[in-house]
Motif scaffolding. Structure first.
Motif, PDB file in Angstrom:
ATOM      1  N   TYR A  55      -1.991  -2.906 -13.489  1.00 19.44           N
ATOM      2  CA  TYR A  55      -0.761  -3.661 -13.722  1.00 19.44           C
ATOM      3  C   TYR A  55      -0.380  -4.402 -12.457  1.00 19.44           C
ATOM      4  CZ  TYR A  55       4.129  -4.743 -14.553  1.00 19.44           C
ATOM      5  OH  TYR A  55       5.331  -5.396 -14.666  1.00 19.44           O
ATOM      6  N   VAL A  56      -0.094  -5.690 -12.574  1.00 15.64           N
ATOM      7  CA  VAL A  56       0.256  -6.529 -11.427  1.00 15.64           C
ATOM      8  C   VAL A  56       1.760  -6.472 -11.228  1.00 15.64           C
ATOM      9  CG1 VAL A  56       0.190  -8.847 -10.472  1.00 15.64           C
ATOM     10  CG2 VAL A  56      -1.729  -8.013 -11.837  1.00 15.64           C
ATOM     11  N   VAL A  57       2.167  -6.079 -10.068  1.00 11.19           N
ATOM     12  CA  VAL A  57       3.586  -5.948  -9.747  1.00 11.19           C
ATOM     13  C   VAL A  57       4.158  -7.330  -9.470  1.00 11.19           C
ATOM     14  CG1 VAL A  57       5.267  -4.930  -8.167  1.00 11.19           C
ATOM     15  CG2 VAL A  57       3.217  -3.637  -8.836  1.00 11.19           C
ATOM     16  N   GLY A  58       5.417  -7.524  -9.929  1.00  8.95           N
ATOM     17  CA  GLY A  58       6.074  -8.791  -9.690  1.00  8.95           C
ATOM     18  C   GLY A  58       7.546  -8.593  -9.417  1.00  8.95           C
ATOM     19  N   PRO A  59       8.259  -9.635  -9.037  1.00 13.29           N
ATOM     20  CA  PRO A  59       9.697  -9.529  -8.772  1.00 13.29           C
ATOM     21  C   PRO A  59      10.436  -8.991 -10.001  1.00 13.29           C
ATOM     22  CG  PRO A  59       8.855 -11.617  -7.988  1.00 13.29           C
ATOM     23  CD  PRO A  59       7.743 -10.996  -8.752  1.00 13.29           C
ATOM     24  N   GLY A  60      11.340  -8.059  -9.746  1.00 18.75           N
ATOM     25  CA  GLY A  60      12.112  -7.443 -10.821  1.00 18.75           C
ATOM     26  C   GLY A  60      11.595  -6.105 -11.232  1.00 18.75           C
ATOM     27  N   GLY A  91      10.093  -0.940   7.111  1.00 20.24           N
ATOM     28  CA  GLY A  91      10.634  -2.271   6.903  1.00 20.24           C
ATOM     29  C   GLY A  91      10.093  -2.918   5.639  1.00 20.24           C
ATOM     30  N   PRO A  92      10.244  -4.247   5.514  1.00 18.25           N
ATOM     31  CA  PRO A  92       9.780  -4.929   4.300  1.00 18.25           C
ATOM     32  C   PRO A  92       8.265  -4.844   4.139  1.00 18.25           C
ATOM     33  CG  PRO A  92      11.296  -6.302   5.533  1.00 18.25           C
ATOM     34  CD  PRO A  92      10.931  -5.172   6.453  1.00 18.25           C
ATOM     35  N   LEU A  93       7.883  -4.713   2.827  1.00 16.50           N
ATOM     36  CA  LEU A  93       6.462  -4.634   2.508  1.00 16.50           C
ATOM     37  C   LEU A  93       6.222  -5.538   1.304  1.00 16.50           C
ATOM     38  CD1 LEU A  93       3.664  -3.316   2.971  1.00 16.50           C
ATOM     39  CD2 LEU A  93       4.356  -1.539   1.346  1.00 16.50           C
ATOM     40  N   LEU A  94       5.285  -6.483   1.413  1.00 16.95           N
ATOM     41  CA  LEU A  94       4.960  -7.415   0.350  1.00 16.95           C
ATOM     42  C   LEU A  94       4.085  -6.708  -0.685  1.00 16.95           C
ATOM     43  CD1 LEU A  94       5.164 -10.315  -0.751  1.00 16.95           C
ATOM     44  CD2 LEU A  94       3.057 -10.810   0.527  1.00 16.95           C
ATOM     45  N   VAL A  95       4.565  -6.647  -1.928  1.00 20.37           N
ATOM     46  CA  VAL A  95       3.824  -5.972  -3.001  1.00 20.37           C
ATOM     47  C   VAL A  95       3.580  -6.890  -4.188  1.00 20.37           C
ATOM     48  CG1 VAL A  95       4.656  -3.686  -2.359  1.00 20.37           C
ATOM     49  CG2 VAL A  95       5.979  -5.068  -3.997  1.00 20.37           C
ATOM     50  N   SER A  96       4.264  -8.022  -4.286  1.00 16.41           N
ATOM     51  CA  SER A  96       4.125  -8.892  -5.454  1.00 16.41           C
ATOM     52  C   SER A  96       2.723  -9.459  -5.526  1.00 16.41           C
ATOM     53  CB  SER A  96       5.144 -10.033  -5.382  1.00 16.41           C
ATOM     54  OG  SER A  96       4.997 -10.887  -6.481  1.00 16.41           O
ATOM     55  N   GLY A  97       2.164  -9.510  -6.732  1.00 19.37           N
ATOM     56  CA  GLY A  97       0.817 -10.015  -6.944  1.00 19.37           C
ATOM     57  C   GLY A  97      -0.248  -8.971  -6.816  1.00 19.37           C
ATOM     58  N   ARG A  98       0.065  -7.757  -6.391  1.00 18.14           N
ATOM     59  CA  ARG A  98      -0.912  -6.677  -6.265  1.00 18.14           C
ATOM     60  C   ARG A  98      -0.826  -5.761  -7.488  1.00 18.14           C
ATOM     61  NH1 ARG A  98      -0.247  -4.580   0.009  1.00 18.14           N
ATOM     62  NH2 ARG A  98      -0.630  -6.607   1.032  1.00 18.14           N
ATOM     63  N   THR A  99      -1.922  -5.061  -7.723  1.00 18.46           N
ATOM     64  CA  THR A  99      -1.905  -4.091  -8.803  1.00 18.46           C
ATOM     65  C   THR A  99      -1.136  -2.861  -8.354  1.00 18.46           C
ATOM     66  OG1 THR A  99      -3.968  -3.044  -8.126  1.00 18.46           O
ATOM     67  CG2 THR A  99      -4.120  -4.935  -9.620  1.00 18.46           C
ATOM     68  N   ILE A 100      -0.722  -2.083  -9.327  1.00 19.05           N
ATOM     69  CA  ILE A 100       0.059  -0.893  -9.009  1.00 19.05           C
ATOM     70  C   ILE A 100      -0.770   0.106  -8.204  1.00 19.05           C
ATOM     71  CG2 ILE A 100      -0.490   0.290 -11.174  1.00 19.05           C
ATOM     72  CD1 ILE A 100       2.914   0.281  -9.444  1.00 19.05           C
ATOM     73  N   GLY A 101      -2.101   0.099  -8.412  1.00 18.08           N
ATOM     74  CA  GLY A 101      -2.960   0.998  -7.625  1.00 18.08           C
ATOM     75  C   GLY A 101      -3.037   0.564  -6.175  1.00 18.08           C
ATOM     76  N   VAL A 103      -0.754  -1.135  -4.556  1.00 23.89           N
ATOM     77  CA  VAL A 103       0.561  -0.880  -3.948  1.00 23.89           C
ATOM     78  C   VAL A 103       0.658   0.569  -3.511  1.00 23.89           C
ATOM     79  CG1 VAL A 103       3.035  -0.808  -4.406  1.00 23.89           C
ATOM     80  CG2 VAL A 103       1.684  -2.737  -5.213  1.00 23.89           C
ATOM     81  N   GLN A 104       0.117   1.489  -4.302  1.00 24.59           N
ATOM     82  CA  GLN A 104       0.195   2.911  -3.947  1.00 24.59           C
ATOM     83  C   GLN A 104      -0.606   3.193  -2.668  1.00 24.59           C
ATOM     84  OE1 GLN A 104      -0.525   5.655  -7.141  1.00 24.59           O
ATOM     85  NE2 GLN A 104      -1.196   7.298  -5.767  1.00 24.59           N
ATOM     86  N   LEU A 105      -1.807   2.611  -2.528  1.00 24.68           N
ATOM     87  CA  LEU A 105      -2.607   2.822  -1.322  1.00 24.68           C
ATOM     88  C   LEU A 105      -1.927   2.211  -0.097  1.00 24.68           C
ATOM     89  CD1 LEU A 105      -6.205   2.162  -2.716  1.00 24.68           C
ATOM     90  CD2 LEU A 105      -5.170   4.366  -2.158  1.00 24.68           C
ATOM     91  N   THR A 106      -1.359   1.005  -0.268  1.00 25.99           N
ATOM     92  CA  THR A 106      -0.708   0.336   0.853  1.00 25.99           C
ATOM     93  C   THR A 106       0.495   1.129   1.328  1.00 25.99           C
ATOM     94  OG1 THR A 106      -1.461  -1.791   0.008  1.00 25.99           O
ATOM     95  CG2 THR A 106       0.335  -1.819   1.623  1.00 25.99           C
ATOM     96  N   VAL A 107       1.323   1.608   0.405  1.00 24.26           N
ATOM     97  CA  VAL A 107       2.521   2.374   0.772  1.00 24.26           C
ATOM     98  C   VAL A 107       2.118   3.648   1.496  1.00 24.26           C
ATOM     99  CG1 VAL A 107       4.441   3.699  -0.170  1.00 24.26           C
ATOM    100  CG2 VAL A 107       3.967   1.415  -1.049  1.00 24.26           C
ATOM    101  N   GLN A 108       1.084   4.283   1.004  1.00 22.91           N
ATOM    102  CA  GLN A 108       0.669   5.541   1.656  1.00 22.91           C
ATOM    103  C   GLN A 108       0.149   5.278   3.061  1.00 22.91           C
ATOM    104  OE1 GLN A 108      -1.192   8.708  -0.722  1.00 22.91           O
ATOM    105  NE2 GLN A 108      -2.983   8.497   0.639  1.00 22.91           N
ATOM    106  N   GLN A 109      -0.585   4.174   3.273  1.00 27.10           N
ATOM    107  CA  GLN A 109      -1.131   3.864   4.603  1.00 27.10           C
ATOM    108  C   GLN A 109      -0.030   3.529   5.603  1.00 27.10           C
ATOM    109  OE1 GLN A 109      -3.946   0.738   3.962  1.00 27.10           O
ATOM    110  NE2 GLN A 109      -5.475   2.077   2.957  1.00 27.10           N
TER     111      GLN A 109
END
Length: 837
Positions: A55-60, A91-101, A103-109
C-alpha cells in the motif's frame, strides 16, 4: 392476431392453444443496471479495510506506530500535505509515495539512531481519500473523492454507472498521460474477478468510451440481454455471454437477424438440434461469426406433450397421464374406485383430436359396460380427453318439499332411498299443532301428471309401511294444522272489565272464569245482571241467537245456577252502573267570571247554574261574545276540516292540469292557483276549536231555563271575553283593520270606514260573523247561519265583516263554492282568535 381459446374446458386443446409468448419486454444492456445502483454516499464507504505491505502511503493517511524494546510507546501520526510525519528526537520524515512496508523499515532505522534496542511496527489507522476524475459516457461525470483502496470499478459505481451508450468492456485508467490499464467490467459481472485491478491515486482519471459492437441474445437463454463484444466473434461466444441456452430451447429454431450496415436487414436460420451430427452443430456454432447489431433469438420447444392423455370430470384423480401404444380406457380407469360416488354409468365421452389439424370430435360410450368388461373398453389415442359425468348431470337432484306445520319447512335434498318419516324429521319434525291424522303428498309422474295421496302421518312416523311411503324426487308433502288451532273456539267479554276482548274457550269455562281472565270487574260494573248472547247451532246447520240474563253477583260468589257454562261464540256484556260516566265530569270557566276555574257538574246541569256557582259575570264581561267549546263538536269539526282541506287539494290538482292556450287562460290559472294555495295555508293554520253558538245575556235570570241555557257536558270550556269596542273588517277592502264600535250602524258604514271595497271584492258574497258565533250572509238566504242581509244589518261590538274575493271563471263548477266555504271556515276560526278573555 391470436384469438382466445374457444376450448377452455378441453384440457388437451387448452394445452395446444397455449401460444409461445413473444418478447415480454425489450432487452436491456447487460450490467448497466447493476453498476448504476452503487453507493452514492461517501460516508457509507468502509474505511477500516486491511491493507497489504504494498500500500502506497499518501497525505491524509493515519499511521499507528508501536514502539517496544528500549522504549514502549504508541504514536498516531497523520501524513501532512507535504507527505511527512514527525517523530520524537528525529523530526520530520518523508513517507508519501512509499509503501507501508518501506515506511516501517525507515521508521525503525531512524529511531534506532536515537534509541537503543528499539523495534517499530507501522500500521494504517486511517485511509486517505483520493480525488479521481470519471469522464466519458458516464451517468454523472465529474470529480469524486474515493478511498485510496478504490479501483476503477469503485469509481465507476460512485459516478452512477455508464450511460446507454457507454462501454463496459474497455474502461481506460489514466495516470497523467500514461494508460495504467484497460478494465473489462464483464470480468467482474460474469466471472467475479477483479483482484488484479490497480488502485486509484489522486489525480487519476477514468475514461468510459462509447460502447463497442453489441449483439442481442433473447429467447430461451439464461440471461437474455444486449451484450457488448470484446474479442467475441462466434455465435458460441455470444451464447456463452448469455449463460448458455435453457433445456426448454428448441435448437432447430435459432434465428439470427442481421443488420447489414447502411443497407438492409436480413435473417439467418440455424438448426443446432441433436437430430444433426453433434460435431457439425458445434462447428456451426463456432464458425458462425456474429457482427455488430446481430439479434439472436432462441425459440422454446412446444409447450404441450404429444404423448399424453387427459382425465377430467367426476373422477378421483383428474389430470394429465402418460400415453402408451395400445392403451385402453381400462388402463386409465380400472374400477369404480377411480371415480367419485354416483357416476353416470350410462354415458361418458372421449374428446379426440384428429390430425392433422387437431379438430376435436366426441365419441360417447357406456361407462358401466366398459368397467364391467375391460376387454371391450374403448381404445385411447394420444391427446384424448376422457370425460366422466355425475349421474346428476343428467337427472335432477333428488329433492322434496316439506311444507306446513314442521319446524323448518323448505326444500330438502334426500340421500338415497328416503321415506316420508325421514323427510319429516329432516325438516325438524312436526310442530305441536300439526294434524297427525292426515297429511297430503303431491307426486309428479314421469309423464307430467300429478297425483295426490292422503296419508296418516301418525302411522307414518310410527313406521307403518302403508303410510311411510318411499319418496321420489319432486314430491311435495303438506302437513296441516289441527282444526282446533286453525279456528279455535272463543268467547267474548265486553263492557266493564279491565281487558275486554276475545278469549279461547276451554272445556270447563264458566262466566266466573271469563270475568277473571279479563281482569275482574271494574268499580263501575253493574253486578245485578249481565247480558249473555249465545249462538247455538241447530240440526239444520243454521245459526240462531239466544239472549240470557246472568246474575253476575251470584255467578261470582259461586252460585252454580248463575255461573253458567260458556259455549263457542258466547258474548258476555258487563253493563256499567247507571250514571257512572258522569262521575268526575267538570267544566272550565275562564275569562270575565267572578271565580274562574274548573267546576264539577252533575248530570243535566245547565250553564246558568255553573255561572251562578262561579259568582256570575264581572262588570267587564261581554256575554254576547262568550265562546263555549265542546270536545264532541271539535271532533266533528276536525273531520269536516280535514275533508275541506282534501277537497281544496283536489281542486288544486284539477287546476294544474288546465290548458294554457293563451295568455288570459295562463294568468287566470296562475291566479286561481295562488288563491287556492293561500286558502289552503289559512285552513292548515286555523284548526277548529269546537265552538257551540250560544246566546246569553248579562243577567242570567233573563235566559235561565230557556233554550239559551244550554246543558253542559264533561270537558266543556266557557271563555267570557272583556267588553269589545271594535268591529273587525277583513278581506277585499282597501284597509283591513279593526274599527271602533258605534252603536246602531250597519256593516255598510264599517266597510266605508275601511276604505270601501276593492275591485276584486265580491259584494254579493259579503258575510258577517257575529261575536256569538252566528253568521249572516247575503247568499243562500234562508234559515240557519246564513239568515239575514249582512250589508244593512246593525252590527254589535266584536262582530267581523268579511269581504270575499270574486270567483275566477276557471276550474270546475265547484271551485268557487269550495273556496267560499273554505274562506268562511278559516274566517270563523280567525274571529275566535281575536277574542281575549
Amino acid at each position: 392476431m391470436h384469438k382466445a381459446n374457444p376450448y377452455a374446458d378441453i384440457p388437451s386443446l387448452y394445452d395446444l392453444y397455449v401460444q409461445v409468448p413473444g418478447r415480454d419486454r425489450a432487452p436491456e444492456r447487460f450490467g448497466v443496471e447493476i453498476l448504476s445502483n452503487g453507493i452514492r454516499e461517501s460516508d457509507a464507504i468502509p474505511m477500516d479495510l486491511p491493507v497489504g505491505p504494498d500500500y502506497v502511503v499518501g497525505p491524509g493517511d493515519g499511521l499507528a506506530i508501536n514502539l517496544w524494546g528500549g522504549v514502549s510507546q504508541r504514536m498516531i501520526r497523520t501524513v501532512d500535505r507535504e507527505g511527512r510525519i514527525t517523530l520524537p528526537e528525529v523530526g520530520p520524515l518523508l513517507v508519501s509515495g512509499r509503501t507501508i512496508g518501506d515506511v516501517q523499515l525507515t521508521v525503525q532505522q531512524v529511531l534506532r539512531t536515537q534509541y537503543r534496542d528499539i523495534s517499530a511496527d507501522v500500521s494504517l489507522s486511517q485511509l486517505h481519500m483520493v480525488r479521481v476524475y470519471v469522464v466519458g459516457e458516464i451517468a454523472n461525470p465529474g470529480a469524486y473523492d474515493v478511498s485510496s483502496l478504490s479501483t476503477p470499478l469503485n469509481a465507476l459505481v460512485a459516478a452512477g454507472g455508464v450511460t446507454e451508450h457507454g462501454s463496459l468492456r474497455s474502461l481506460k485508467h489514466f495516470r497523467g498521460k500514461r494508460l495504467v490499464e484497460e478494465v473489462d467490467a464483464y470480468d467482474l459481472l460474469l466471472r467475479g474477478v477483479s483482484a488484479s485491478l490497480q488502485r486509484l491515486e489522486s489525480g487519476d482519471s477514468l475514461l468510459v468510451p462509447p460502447a463497442g459492437p453489441q449483439v442481442t441474445v433473447e429467447g430461451t437463454v439464461r440471461r437474455p440481454a444486449i451484450y457488448e463484444l470484446h474479442g467475441e466473434q462466434s455465435l458460441e461466444d455470444a451464447l456463452e455471454l448469455a449463460g448458455g441456452v435453457l433445456p426448454s430451447a428448441a435448437l432447430e429454431h435459432v434465428e439470427v437477424e442481421r443488420l447489414v450496415a447502411h443497407e438492409k436487414r436480413t435473417m439467418f436460420s440455424l438448426d443446432l438440434s441433436s437430430k444433426t451430427d453433434t460435431g457439425s452443430a458445434a462447428m456451426r456454432l463456432s464458425n458462425f461469426h456474429i457482427q455488430d447489431g446481430d439479434r439472436v433469438h432462441i425459440f422454446p420447444i412446444a409447450p404441450y406433450n404429444e404423448e399424453a392423455i387427459y382425465l377430467q370430470g367426476h373422477v378421483l384423480r383428474p389430470g394429465r397421464y402418460s400415453y402408451r401404444e395400445g392403451m385402453k380406457l381400462s388402463d386409465l380407469v380400472s374400477s369404480y374406485g377411480d371415480l367419485l360416488p354416483e357416476p353416470a354409468g350410462i354415458y361418458a365421452e372421449i374428446i379426440r383430436l384428429n390430425p392433422p389439424d387437431f379438430r376435436p370430435s366426441v365419441e360417447g360410450f357406456d361407462l358401466a359396460a366398459a368397467l364391467a368388461n375391460p376387454a371391450k373398453a374403448p381404445n385411447l389415442k394420444p391427446l384424448d380427453t376422457v370425460r366422466v359425468f355425475s349421474r346428476y348431470d343428467f337427472e335432477p337432484v333428488p329433492e322434496v318439499l316439506i311444507g306446513g306445520e314442521v319446524r323448518s319447512p323448505g326444500t330438502y335434498r334426500i340421500s338415497g332411498r328416503a321415506h316420508l318419516r325421514d323427510a319429516i324429521y329432516l325438516a325438524g319434525g312436526p310442530l305441536p299443532d300439526a294434524d297427525l291424522v292426515s297429511a297430503q303428498l303431491f307426486r309428479t309422474e314421469k309423464d307430467g301428471a300429478m297425483q295426490i295421496l292422503s296419508l296418516n302421518l301418525n302411522l307414518a312416523l310410527a313406521g307403518n309401511p302403508a303410510d311411510n311411503l318411499l319418496l321420489q324426487p319432486r314430491d311435495r308433502v303438506i302437513v296441516h294444522r289441527t282444526l282446533t288451532s286453525v279456528n279455535p273456539p272463543t268467547v267474548y267479554v265486553k263492557g266493564e272489565v279491565p281487558k275486554p276482548g276475545r278469549y279461547p274457550l276451554t272445556t270447563n269455562m264458566h262466566v266466573e272464569d271469563l270475568v277473571q281472565v279479563a281482569g275482574g270487574l271494574k268499580r263501575s260494573a253493574y253486578t245485578e245482571s249481565a247480558d249473555l248472547m249465545r249462538y247455538p247451532e241447530t240440526d239444520q246447520q243454521q245459526i240462531s241467537s239466544e239472549f240470557v240474563t246472568v246474575n253476575l253477583g251470584e255467578a261470582l260468589s259461586g252460585e252454580v245456577k248463575a255461573n253458567l257454562a260458556l259455549h263457542d261464540g258466547d258474548v258476555l256484556t258487563i253493563k256499567p252502573i247507571a250514571g257512572w260516566s258522569d262521575i268526575g265530569a267538570s267544566v272550565t270557566l275562564r275569562g270575565e267570571v267572578q271565580h274562574p276555574g274548573t267546576y264539577g257538574i252533575r248530570s243535566g246541569e245547565r250553564l246558568s247554574t255553573a255561572l251562578g256557582r262561579a259568582g256570575g259575570f264581572t262588570s267587564e264581561a261581554y256575554p254576547y261574545g262568550a265562546v263555549l267549546m265542546r270536545r264532541e263538536v271539535r271532533d266533528l269539526e276536525i273531520k269536516a276540516h280535514n275533508e275541506m282541506i282534501a277537497r281544496v287539494k283536489a281542486e288544486r290538482v284539477q287546476l294544474k292540469v288546465l290548458p294554457e292556450a293563451n295568455a288570459d287562460e295562463k294568468n287566470a290559472k296562475l291566479t286561481a292557483l295562488a288563491r287556492t294555495d293561500a286558502t289552503l295555508n289559512q285552513l292548515v293554520a286555523s284548526e277548529p276549536i269546537g265552538r257551540v253558538v250560544i246566546h246569553v245575556q248579562p243577567g242570567t235570570k233573563e235566559w235561565k231555563d230557556t233554550a239559551a241555557d244550554v246543558t253542559l257536558r264533561d270537558g266543556d270550556v266557557l271563555v267570557v271575553p272583556k267588553k269589545e269596542n271594535y268591529v273587525m273588517v277583513n278581506g277585499q277592502v282597501f284597509n283591513p283593520t279593526a274599527i271602533s264600535y258605534r252603536s246602531g250602524l250597519s256593516a255598510k258604514w264599517y266597510l266605508s270606514q275601511a276604505g270601501g271595497l276593492t275591485p276584486l271584492a265580491d259584494k254579493k258574497a259579503v258575510f258577517v260573523i257575529r261575536a256569538d258565533g252566528s253568521v249572516i250572509s247575503a247568499k243562500n238566504n234562508g234559515s240557519g247561519w246564513w239568515m239575514g242581509d249582512p250589508m244593512n244589518t246593525t252590527l254589535r261590538a266584536g262582530d267581523t265583516v268579511v269581504v270575499p274575493e270574486k270567483a275566477i271563471k276557471v276550474g270546475g263548477p265547484n271551485w268557487a263554492q269550495i273556496m267560499q266555504a273554505a274562506q268562511l271556515a278559516s274566517s270563523v276560526a280567525l274571529a275566535v282568535a281575536y277574542i281575549h278573555p
